[in-house]
Design an enzyme around this catalytic site. Structure first.
Site, PDB file in Angstrom:
ATOM      1  CD  GLU A 149      -2.865  -1.077   2.313  1.00 54.36           C
ATOM      2  OE1 GLU A 149      -4.105  -1.574   1.998  1.00 54.36           O
ATOM      3  OE2 GLU A 149      -2.365  -0.869   3.360  1.00 54.36           O
TER       4      GLU A 149
ATOM      5  CD  GLU B  71      -3.100  -6.414   4.275  1.00 53.03           C
ATOM      6  OE1 GLU B  71      -2.222  -5.501   4.438  1.00 53.03           O
ATOM      7  OE2 GLU B  71      -2.920  -7.281   3.421  1.00 53.03           O
TER       8      GLU B  71
END
Length: 262
Positions: free
Chosen positions: A113, A133
């Site tokens: 990210e 995640e």
């Protein structure tokens, strides 16, 4: 683990390099995120700096994202990440200068990210990527917003829903990275690109970045009306600037323009 100075900076001319250097894996805890935000804020607010490079220390990891060990020791996941949000970059407002991510190794979770927050991504040939995640029962929130807009929707959803690993070649194939570079040449190439951008017109770069942000969720004509009507601050500054006139003069006089950022 020693992390007294987890964020190292270097500047040369108009280029500002930010290195996340927190052995063993360059994971980000709250302290590191705050320091990264301060570094990128300083870059944003310094008119002598034109381009930033963000990279990781060492050769194995760019960044694996959030430091889960620190979280287990009480570092709140929903704590204060600093002025630019997690990693100091992805929520920093009014950052109207180019940022290059030089991914020198593993970039997963929040590390990927972080790379997605840059304007260009260079990847070492040995780099690997993932959004794992889902395996820890949480969501890659920023990637869930950004990734389906950057690469084909079904590929983005596969990566988000499975958390699988993919290599630099696949990242390049989907347009996630601009260029793959041999690991020992990555930073030389990043600086070469940064110096090229630093020699360009800063007011134009600022206008481009604001137009792109503003137009992201707008209809084409609405966005065009805001640009041509000079409703965006950076566009208004550009069209009334010395640099705007200099560009036309340099073209007419058949010479290289001299950009002053005003």
């Amino acid at each position: 683990m020693t992390d007294e100075n987890p964020v190292k900076t270097r500047r040369e001319g108009g280029v500002f390099e930010v290195t996340l250097d927190r052995p063993k894996a360059n994971a980000i805890d709250l302290k590191t995120s705050v320091l990264m935000g301060e570094a990128f804020q300083a870059f944003r607010d310094d008119d002598t700096l034109r381009v930033a490079i963000v990279t990781g220390g060492g050769e194995k990891f760019f960044c694996p994202g959030w430091d889960l060990k620190a979280a287990a020791d009480g570092d709140a996941v929903d704590g204060n990440y600093g002025v630019g949000g997690f990693g100091g970059l992805q929520e920093l407002r009014d950052l109207n200068k180019p940022v290059i991510a030089a991914v020198n190794g593993i970039a997963c979770g929040g590390g990927l990210e972080l790379a997605l927050s840059a304007d260009m991504i260079l990847s070492a040939d040995h780099a690997r990527f993932a959004l794992p995640e889902i395996r820890s029962g949480t969501v890659a929130d920023a990637a869930s917003i950004k990734l389906p807009k950057r690469i084909p929707y079904h590929i983005a959803m596969e990566l988000l829903l499975t958390g699988r690993w993919f290599d630099a070649e696949e990242a390049h194939r989907w347009g996630l990275v601009n260029e793959i570079v041999a690991g020992d040449q990555l930073m030389d190439r990043a600086w070469e690109l940064a110096r090229l951008l630093a020699s360009g017109p800063p007011l134009v770069y600022a206008a481009i970045k604001e137009i792109v942000r503003d137009a992201e969720d707008s209809k084409f004509q609405d966005a065009m009306n805001r640009v041509t009507g000079r409703h965006l601050r950076t566009v208004d500054v550009l069209y009334g600037s010395e640099d705007n006139l200099e560009g036309a003069k340099a073209f007419a006089e058949k010479r290289d323009p001299v950009w002053k950022g005003r």
